[in-house]
Design an enzyme around this catalytic site. Structure first.
Site, PDB file in Angstrom:
ATOM      1  N   CYS A   2      53.899  30.598 -49.991  1.00  0.00           N
ATOM      2  CA  CYS A   2      52.705  29.809 -49.661  1.00  0.00           C
ATOM      3  C   CYS A   2      52.955  28.312 -49.830  1.00  0.00           C
ATOM      4  O   CYS A   2      53.658  27.898 -50.739  1.00  0.00           O
ATOM      5  CB  CYS A   2      51.553  30.204 -50.564  1.00  0.00           C
ATOM      6  SG  CYS A   2      51.269  31.965 -50.654  1.00  0.00           S
ATOM      7  N   ARG A  30      58.536  26.809 -45.709  1.00  0.00           N
ATOM      8  CA  ARG A  30      58.505  27.717 -46.845  1.00  0.00           C
ATOM      9  C   ARG A  30      58.306  29.166 -46.409  1.00  0.00           C
ATOM     10  O   ARG A  30      58.496  30.074 -47.216  1.00  0.00           O
ATOM     11  CB  ARG A  30      57.361  27.310 -47.789  1.00  0.00           C
ATOM     12  CG  ARG A  30      57.563  25.940 -48.393  1.00  0.00           C
ATOM     13  CD  ARG A  30      56.316  25.460 -49.078  1.00  0.00           C
ATOM     14  NE  ARG A  30      56.055  26.158 -50.317  1.00  0.00           N
ATOM     15  CZ  ARG A  30      56.475  25.765 -51.510  1.00  0.00           C
ATOM     16  NH1 ARG A  30      57.208  24.692 -51.610  1.00  0.00           N
ATOM     17  NH2 ARG A  30      56.193  26.441 -52.579  1.00  0.00           N
ATOM     18  N   TRP A  78      51.793  33.483 -47.475  1.00  0.00           N
ATOM     19  CA  TRP A  78      52.768  34.560 -47.282  1.00  0.00           C
ATOM     20  C   TRP A  78      52.178  35.777 -47.994  1.00  0.00           C
ATOM     21  O   TRP A  78      52.004  35.767 -49.208  1.00  0.00           O
ATOM     22  CB  TRP A  78      54.114  34.171 -47.879  1.00  0.00           C
ATOM     23  CG  TRP A  78      55.217  35.123 -47.570  1.00  0.00           C
ATOM     24  CD1 TRP A  78      55.822  35.327 -46.363  1.00  0.00           C
ATOM     25  CD2 TRP A  78      55.876  36.001 -48.488  1.00  0.00           C
ATOM     26  NE1 TRP A  78      56.803  36.263 -46.482  1.00  0.00           N
ATOM     27  CE2 TRP A  78      56.858  36.692 -47.773  1.00  0.00           C
ATOM     28  CE3 TRP A  78      55.722  36.262 -49.850  1.00  0.00           C
ATOM     29  CZ2 TRP A  78      57.690  37.639 -48.359  1.00  0.00           C
ATOM     30  CZ3 TRP A  78      56.547  37.204 -50.441  1.00  0.00           C
ATOM     31  CH2 TRP A  78      57.522  37.878 -49.699  1.00  0.00           C
ATOM     32  N   ASN A 104      48.493  29.926 -54.618  1.00  0.00           N
ATOM     33  CA  ASN A 104      49.874  30.363 -54.426  1.00  0.00           C
ATOM     34  C   ASN A 104      50.253  31.174 -55.665  1.00  0.00           C
ATOM     35  O   ASN A 104      49.928  30.761 -56.775  1.00  0.00           O
ATOM     36  CB  ASN A 104      50.779  29.129 -54.301  1.00  0.00           C
ATOM     37  CG  ASN A 104      52.223  29.505 -54.073  1.00  0.00           C
ATOM     38  OD1 ASN A 104      52.531  30.671 -53.801  1.00  0.00           O
ATOM     39  ND2 ASN A 104      53.101  28.540 -54.174  1.00  0.00           N
ATOM     40  N   GLY A 105      50.894  32.322 -55.482  1.00  0.00           N
ATOM     41  CA  GLY A 105      51.320  33.132 -56.631  1.00  0.00           C
ATOM     42  C   GLY A 105      50.589  34.457 -56.675  1.00  0.00           C
ATOM     43  O   GLY A 105      50.035  34.904 -55.666  1.00  0.00           O
ATOM     44  N   GLU A 487      77.968  37.314 -47.252  1.00  0.00           N
ATOM     45  CA  GLU A 487      77.098  36.246 -46.756  1.00  0.00           C
ATOM     46  C   GLU A 487      77.075  36.245 -45.215  1.00  0.00           C
ATOM     47  O   GLU A 487      76.020  36.045 -44.606  1.00  0.00           O
ATOM     48  CB  GLU A 487      77.573  34.894 -47.304  1.00  0.00           C
ATOM     49  CG  GLU A 487      76.884  33.664 -46.745  1.00  0.00           C
ATOM     50  CD  GLU A 487      75.377  33.582 -47.007  1.00  0.00           C
ATOM     51  OE1 GLU A 487      74.822  34.480 -47.654  1.00  0.00           O
ATOM     52  OE2 GLU A 487      74.763  32.628 -46.510  1.00  0.00           O
ATOM     53  N   LYS A 491      73.612  36.675 -43.128  1.00  0.00           N
ATOM     54  CA  LYS A 491      73.150  35.695 -42.142  1.00  0.00           C
ATOM     55  C   LYS A 491      72.813  36.387 -40.822  1.00  0.00           C
ATOM     56  O   LYS A 491      71.825  36.078 -40.174  1.00  0.00           O
ATOM     57  CB  LYS A 491      74.213  34.605 -41.905  1.00  0.00           C
ATOM     58  CG  LYS A 491      74.281  33.561 -42.989  1.00  0.00           C
ATOM     59  CD  LYS A 491      73.148  32.564 -42.946  1.00  0.00           C
ATOM     60  CE  LYS A 491      72.347  32.331 -44.168  1.00  0.00           C
ATOM     61  NZ  LYS A 491      72.274  32.968 -45.367  1.00  0.00           N
ATOM     62  N   GLU A 494      69.553  38.405 -41.186  1.00  0.00           N
ATOM     63  CA  GLU A 494      68.365  37.555 -41.301  1.00  0.00           C
ATOM     64  C   GLU A 494      68.020  36.864 -39.992  1.00  0.00           C
ATOM     65  O   GLU A 494      66.862  36.801 -39.607  1.00  0.00           O
ATOM     66  CB  GLU A 494      68.630  36.418 -42.299  1.00  0.00           C
ATOM     67  CG  GLU A 494      68.714  36.803 -43.724  1.00  0.00           C
ATOM     68  CD  GLU A 494      69.026  35.577 -44.569  1.00  0.00           C
ATOM     69  OE1 GLU A 494      68.206  35.277 -45.432  1.00  0.00           O
ATOM     70  OE2 GLU A 494      70.070  34.925 -44.366  1.00  0.00           O
ATOM     71  N   HIS A 510      87.847  54.106 -48.478  1.00  0.00           N
ATOM     72  CA  HIS A 510      87.101  55.037 -49.336  1.00  0.00           C
ATOM     73  C   HIS A 510      85.789  55.477 -48.690  1.00  0.00           C
ATOM     74  O   HIS A 510      84.935  56.044 -49.368  1.00  0.00           O
ATOM     75  CB  HIS A 510      86.838  54.397 -50.702  1.00  0.00           C
ATOM     76  CG  HIS A 510      88.099  54.058 -51.441  1.00  0.00           C
ATOM     77  ND1 HIS A 510      88.956  55.017 -51.935  1.00  0.00           N
ATOM     78  CD2 HIS A 510      88.682  52.858 -51.710  1.00  0.00           C
ATOM     79  CE1 HIS A 510      89.993  54.438 -52.510  1.00  0.00           C
ATOM     80  NE2 HIS A 510      89.855  53.121 -52.383  1.00  0.00           N
ATOM     81  N   LYS A 613      60.928  31.134 -47.645  1.00  0.00           N
ATOM     82  CA  LYS A 613      61.952  30.244 -48.183  1.00  0.00           C
ATOM     83  C   LYS A 613      62.000  30.309 -49.703  1.00  0.00           C
ATOM     84  O   LYS A 613      63.062  30.279 -50.301  1.00  0.00           O
ATOM     85  CB  LYS A 613      61.651  28.804 -47.741  1.00  0.00           C
ATOM     86  CG  LYS A 613      62.655  27.785 -48.224  1.00  0.00           C
ATOM     87  CD  LYS A 613      63.981  27.968 -47.527  1.00  0.00           C
ATOM     88  CE  LYS A 613      65.045  27.012 -47.979  1.00  0.00           C
ATOM     89  NZ  LYS A 613      66.391  27.499 -47.595  1.00  0.00           N
TER      90      LYS A 613
END
Ligand code: F6R
Length: 618
Positions: A2, A30, A78, A104-105, A487, A491, A494, A510, A613
């Site tokens: 948020c 965000r 969010w 927010n939260g 990574e 990427k 996402e 394996h 974010k």
């Protein structure tokens, strides 16, 4: 996560709507799934809120404008409690409609509080935890007749993490905010004051900011900022000048923030190295306010982080163990405190976070400190919660990262981990001064090497465009190449919503080798032939094995490494670096590949679906 904006400006002015909307635009990075606004004009509150992107809200406001006023609050949400709908979007109103509040939260005891209110006949119009706070503050105002006091009284009843902002029809020109475990900053202007989840909300208008502490309530009018604690006592605050300029948060000619931020990586790494050596070339970390004797006595290091930052943590493990000879564990922050980790006064915990607000990491940091460990934060965001709650901080200087998926912050985090590793090695006597100096010299060369990768990146872009229809892509690496492979896969997931997996190349036989089929694209991050023992040869064998089974091999290899040539369908060359520093260059083509492929699919690379974010819930 948020974003929150609050504004109150000159009497007779009309600007609140524009200022708040501009702030919300700057908060978009965000991540959010609905947006809303309230304008107070002559003691009348007018609200509009819409599911989806800010454009939906802006269109609604064009079709049906709100009255012009000098005071307003905006919010990008969010979803946590209740889906992303118009009704669940903020602001929420008190039962009498005279108070509007954004949040927010997460209010952890909202169910108990809601049950109380429902039993008292209050009707709810959303599924959010936030609406509980709106009703409570509205009722408290009826009793106390003062918005600041009403906010303070309610905050003392709330548990969890929250930033709250409220306006009340009975107090024109006033915005009241409060925070616990969630960020809120004040922007101090000339005849106008601002509140924001971060400085981006108001940087267009003022660079003077005030950092709010834990459990504080702030009241702004156009001319005044007053801060008190939840206990009612006046609070000490720190005012500072924001040196990020607004243009640093613009796209600067790139198609999106992500491409811009990928291109900024040489600068991000160079800036993170800046000012870390004294006149004699010794490594100095001024911000490390933990005594040398404590750092010498450390017998275990635990690095905690989430997502991309956790891959920086994995690189840190290889470097710190090699340079300092201290056992180093890496743990996902979200798992750390739940497994009852063995942590004590001799443990050094390193918490890595770009935002400094990731709740999983914050909770892990708190747990570590409760167990007596010293905590060093590696963070990109000044004044954020994780560094504030740690014993020491090494700030990365990557600048604001606007794209939701992390790129330049990752390279800056790895750089900071190297600095920490070398500092500890120097302090503990594991490396001679000249060895540290030589490694720092090599590190200082890396920004130019990243630039070389970027200057010759066109074939990688081409590859991304060609592979826009890929359904599955695998990534292999060993040693520090393994977190790079992870990574690269993250990427691609996402940004391009493609199923991608990263594996340690040695693990392939394996099990995962069963996935290899004709034409399957597999990226392989090849360690330097000048590196450790026979690792290079083993990875070359891995490439042969998958190619023999039909994989399309895309090999990232150092210049001059000819051993890979016979087995690579495509070779991406990177400059020669010391083995441990290689992630700073080998990651870059994987970022560009994912970004270009996602762009070729027409996707929003800056704000991928479902992502935020700053993840401020556990
Ligand atoms: C991936 C990404 C996330 C973050 C993670 C931790 O591109 O951005 O995986 O790395 O949410 O965030 P910070 O570093 O802010 O704690």
């Amino acid at each position: 996560m948020c974003g929150i904006v609050g504004y109150t400006g000159p009497v007779g002015g009309t600007g609140a709507l524009d200022v708040v909307l501009e702030g919300l635009r700057r908060m978009e990075y965000r991540g959010y799934d609905s947006a809303g606004i309230v304008i107070e004009a002559d003691g009348v509150l007018s609200v509009d809120k819409r599911a989806g992107k800010l454009a939906n809200l802006e269109k609604a406001l064009t079709d049906e404008p709100l009255p012009l006023g000098v005071t307003g609050i905006g919010h990008t949400r969010w979803a946590t409690h209740g889906g992303p709908t118009d009704a669940n979007a903020h602001p929420h109103l008190s039962a009498d409609g005279r108070l509007a509040l954004v949040h927010n939260g997460i209010i952890e005891n909202f169910a108990t509080l809601k049950a109380e209110l429902v039993a008292d006949g209050v009707q709810f119009s959303s599924e959010t935890d936030t609406e509980v706070a709106a009703h409570l503050v509205g009722r408290a105002y009826e009793d106390l007749g003062d918005l600041t006091e009403a906010m303070r009284a309610v905050c003392n009843r709330l548990e969890g993490a929250f930033t709250l902002l409220a306006v009340h029809a009975g107090e024109p020109g006033v915005v009241v905010g409060a925070r616990r475990n969630s960020p809120l900053v004040v922007g101090r202007g000339e005849g106008a004051n601002f509140l924001g989840s971060d400085v981006a909300a108001f940087i267009e208008y003022t660079r003077q900011a005030i950092e709010l502490g834990q459990d504080q309530v702030v009241t702004i009018t156009k001319d005044d900022v007053a801060v008190i604690g939840f206990d009612g006592a006046p609070a000490q605050t720190t005012e500072y000048h924001v040196d990020w300029d607004a243009s640093a948060a613009e796209k600067g000619g790139y198609p999106n923030f992500m491409m811009k931020e990928i291109e900024e990586q040489p600068r991000a790494v160079a800036d993170t190295l800046l000012g870390r050596t004294d006149a004699e070339g010794h490594l100095v970390l001024d911000e490390l306010r933990i005594s040398e004797s404590v750092l010498r006595s450390v017998d275990k290091i635990v690095v905690i982080a989430c997502g991309t930052s956790s891959y920086a943590a994995q690189v840190a493990k290889y470097a710190i163990e090699h340079w300092c000879r201290v056992p180093t564990e890496v743990e996902l922050a979200s798992e750390f405190r739940y497994r009852d980790p063995v942590v004590n006064e001799k443990t050094l915990v390193v918490g890595i976070s770009q935002s400094g607000e990731t709740m999983d990491t914050l909770m892990a940091v708190r747990h570590a400190r409760e167990q007596g460990a010293k905590v060093i934060a590696i963070c990109n965001t000044h004044g954020s919660t994780i560094p504030r709650e740690s014993d020491a901080v090494i700030y990365t200087h990557a600048g604001p990262e606007v794209a939701v998926a992390s790129t330049k912050a990752f390279l800056a985090q790895i750089t900071a981990c190297y600095l920490l590793g070398l500092y500890l090695a120097q302090l503990r006597g594991n490396k001679y001064e000249d060895e540290v100096r030589e490694l720092l010299r090599r590190l200082a060369e890396v920004p130019d090497q990243i630039q070389q990768v970027l200057d010759s990146i066109e074939p990688v872009r081409q590859l991304g465009r060609e592979m826009a229809n890929a359904k599955v892509v695998l990534f292999l690496g060993r040693h520090v190449g393994y977190p790079v492979a992870l990574e690269g896969a993250l990427k691609l997931k996402e940004l391009a919503y493609i199923h991608a997996e990263g594996f340690a190349a040695g693990e392939l036989k394996h099990g995962p080798i069963a996935l290899i089929e004709e034409g399957l694209p597999v990226f392989v991050v090849v360690p330097s032939p000048r590196g450790r023992d026979s690792l290079h040869g083993k990875v070359v064998s891995n490439i042969q094995e998958i190619r023999a089974r039909g994989a399309r091999t895309i090999v990232i290899a150092e210049e001059g490494d000819d051993d890979v040539v016979p087995f690579a369908d495509t070779i991406i060359r990177v400059p020669q670096t010391p083995t441990l520093l290689a992630p700073l260059v080998t990651t870059v083509p994987l970022q560009v590949f994912a970004c270009e492929l996602a762009m070729a699919k027409g996707l929003d690379v800056d704000q991928p679906r479902n992502l935020a974010k700053s993840v401020t819930v556990e």
